[in-house]
Design an enzyme around this catalytic site. Structure first.
Site, PDB file in Angstrom:
ATOM      1  N   HIS A   1      -5.121  -1.716  -5.011  1.00 24.70           N
ATOM      2  CA  HIS A   1      -5.581  -0.514  -4.304  1.00 24.70           C
ATOM      3  C   HIS A   1      -6.376   0.364  -5.250  1.00 24.70           C
ATOM      4  CE1 HIS A   1      -2.207  -1.954  -1.843  1.00 24.70           C
ATOM      5  NE2 HIS A   1      -2.943  -1.526  -0.839  1.00 24.70           N
TER       6      HIS A   1
ATOM      7  N   LYS B   1     -12.591  -4.032   7.462  1.00 27.71           N
ATOM      8  CA  LYS B   1     -12.520  -4.760   6.191  1.00 27.71           C
ATOM      9  C   LYS B   1     -13.564  -5.853   6.110  1.00 27.71           C
ATOM     10  CE  LYS B   1      -8.739  -7.539   8.152  1.00 27.71           C
ATOM     11  NZ  LYS B   1      -7.346  -8.016   7.983  1.00 27.71           N
TER      12      LYS B   1
ATOM     13  N   GLN C   1       1.193 -11.692  -3.282  1.00 26.17           N
ATOM     14  CA  GLN C   1      -0.214 -11.317  -3.147  1.00 26.17           C
ATOM     15  C   GLN C   1      -0.736 -10.692  -4.437  1.00 26.17           C
ATOM     16  OE1 GLN C   1      -0.139  -8.547   0.215  1.00 26.17           O
ATOM     17  NE2 GLN C   1      -1.385  -9.979   1.376  1.00 26.17           N
TER      18      GLN C   1
ATOM     19  N   HIS D   1      -8.220  -1.101  -0.108  1.00 26.41           N
ATOM     20  CA  HIS D   1      -7.175  -2.118  -0.214  1.00 26.41           C
ATOM     21  C   HIS D   1      -7.882  -3.445  -0.486  1.00 26.41           C
ATOM     22  CE1 HIS D   1      -4.401   0.504   2.383  1.00 26.41           C
ATOM     23  NE2 HIS D   1      -5.615   1.003   2.625  1.00 26.41           N
TER      24      HIS D   1
ATOM     25  N   CYS E   1       0.797  -1.235   0.000  1.00 25.29           N
ATOM     26  CA  CYS E   1       0.000   0.000   0.000  1.00 25.29           C
ATOM     27  C   CYS E   1       0.832   1.288   0.000  1.00 25.29           C
ATOM     28  CB  CYS E   1      -1.037  -0.002   1.119  1.00 25.29           C
ATOM     29  SG  CYS E   1      -0.545  -0.755   2.657  1.00 25.29           S
TER      30      CYS E   1
ATOM     31  N   ARG F   1       7.225 -11.299   5.513  1.00 26.79           N
ATOM     32  CA  ARG F   1       6.779 -11.112   6.895  1.00 26.79           C
ATOM     33  C   ARG F   1       7.556 -12.096   7.763  1.00 26.79           C
ATOM     34  NH1 ARG F   1       0.193 -10.429   5.795  1.00 26.79           N
ATOM     35  NH2 ARG F   1       0.462  -8.718   4.292  1.00 26.79           N
TER      36      ARG F   1
ATOM     37  N   ASP G   1      -2.146  -7.886  -4.889  1.00 31.23           N
ATOM     38  CA  ASP G   1      -2.233  -6.711  -4.017  1.00 31.23           C
ATOM     39  C   ASP G   1      -2.804  -5.549  -4.821  1.00 31.23           C
ATOM     40  OD1 ASP G   1      -1.886  -5.573  -1.564  1.00 31.23           O
ATOM     41  OD2 ASP G   1       0.283  -5.830  -1.502  1.00 31.23           O
TER      42      ASP G   1
END
Length: 422
Positions: A169, A249, A165, A295, A118, A147, A167
């Site tokens: 946005h 979320k 991911q 997100h 992000c 991570r 990922d």
């Protein structure tokens, strides 16, 4: 662990199919083999087409970002202990000659491998002034994230330290939120069904105790998610305290054949990051307006998605299998027909293998079945004379004698079965 669960353990299935393995040298990280990477790239190709059809543009951002950016976003304080930090000593040439002291000649810089994309996508948004004509702006990335999970929590593909991911946005107006959430849920329905999952559960994760932003913004964001589910006709459960530190979320959990629930897709309504990063666009009246940030990830971790898929089916669906059809000849007398069948399948774009060596047909069938190849086309003298194949389907005991033209027709319609991802 019962026999059924063990039989479908994704690590055991992956070993039989020669997809990937794990090493002590890189705990929590996958070593992809050629067959496994075919599957991985196949899923990426599917996701790329779906995201593009829903108005997203693909981007690519660095895997390492500076500490100052992570501090600004709040991730450093919240997840700093779970981030892989890279210390770098950089020579400072801004001072001349005697003005440089031993202490000033090197600057200690901290970077962290990104645990999510992000802040990088915000940087892309802020690269230049944005107009209302660009809004909603939808960005997506196959983001390589890291991570630093505790070693005791690592579990094959289900919990990793490095993964990819989908990922995404979205930067939009408040008036766009219902349409964007609807867009996300449509993607979830399409994709999950294409992979064989018909059931999923929606939960709305509400504000945690430790969070950024005002209660007013959290009230608004949570109301948006609940109202959207109600207006779109989706039942949902509430999960108090389970939201991210910056936004609530929607969490989408699917159910597999063993009745287990897997949380995969998410979409977050974020009013906080646009404030923190001073995001804006020029609206139709020529004034600056602050966007809302969403997100989202439909699959989540692609590695984890593959693990779930293997455990759900004990194999891979025909359209995704790294080898879709294996052509196996019974003897040298049928080798020419086997080669012709193989060549025609390859021209169709089918991922096929030819097994025309001297091994017995029973050995070929056994080894191909252990590798979870969905279709085995056996050819002998009789099949060569009749332009047929003896077809074995994975998991089905009965064999079929069918004209090769019929198999070609079946395989040519394979795309229709996954039309939502083409």
């Amino acid at each position: 662990m019962n026999r059924r669960t063990t039989m479908y353990d994704h690590r055991i299935v992956a070993k039989a199919m020669d997809l990937f393995h794990f090493e002590e040298h890189s705990p929590g990280m996958v070593f992809w083999h050629p067959m496994g990477l075919r599957v991985f790239r196949g899923i990426e190709d599917v996701m790329r087409r779906v995201y593009q059809s829903h108005g997203f543009e693909e981007v690519r951002s660095p895997i390492a970002l500076s500490r100052s950016l992570w501090e600004k976003s709040g991730h450093w304080g919240k997840f700093g202990n779970n981030m892989f930090v890279v210390d770098s000593l950089q020579q400072d040439n801004s001072l001349d000659g005697e003005a440089q002291s031993a202490d000033s000649q090197a600057i200690n810089l901290n970077y962290a491998l990104k645990p999510m994309s992000c802040p990088a996508h915000i940087a892309i948004y802020k690269a230049h002034k944005r107009s209302y004509r660009e809004i909603p702006m939808r960005l997506m990335e196959f983001g390589i994230v890291h991570r630093n999970e505790p070693s005791g929590t690592l579990s094959g593909c289900m919990r990793l330290r490095q993964f990819v991911q989908d990922d995404a946005h979205i930067f939009c107006r408040e008036a766009d939120l219902l349409d964007e959430i609807s867009n996300f849920l449509n993607m979830v329905q399409e994709l999950y069904a294409a992979f064989g999952y018909e059931k999923f559960i929606i939960r709305i994760a509400l504000r945690p105790e430790q969070r950024m932003g005002s209660d007013e913004l959290w009230d608004k964001a949570e109301a948006v998610l609940m109202n959207a589910c109600q207006e779109l006709g989706y039942a949902y459960e509430l999960s108090p305290g389970e939201g991210s530190f910056y936004s609530p979320k929607i969490e989408v959990s699917l159910e597999d054949r063993l009745g287990r629930s897997w949380q995969c897709g998410t979409i977050q309504v974020d009013f906080n990051f646009p404030q923190i990063f001073e995001l804006s666009f020029v609206n139709s009246e020529g004034k600056l307006e602050q966007p809302v940030m969403l997100h989202q990830a439909v699959l989540g971790s692609i590695e984890r998605w593959i693990g779930i898929l293997l455990e759900n089916q004990g194999a891979l669906p025909l359209w995704l299998a790294p080898v879709q059809v294996a052509v196996a000849s019974i003897s040298n007398k049928s080798a020419d027909w086997a080669e012709a069948v193989f060549a025609r399948l390859k021209r169709m774009g089918i991922r096929a293998e030819l097994h025309a060596d001297d091994a017995t047909i029973s050995k070929k069938i056994r080894e191909l079945s252990e590798r979870k190849v969905p279709l085995i086309a056996i050819v002998g003298e009789r099949e060569a004379a009749n332009n047929t194949v003896n077809l074995r389907r994975l998991g089905v005991s009965a064999q079929e004698d069918i004209a090769f033209s019929q198999l070609e027709e079946e395989l040519s319609s394979l795309g229709n079965k996954v039309s939502v991802v083409r």
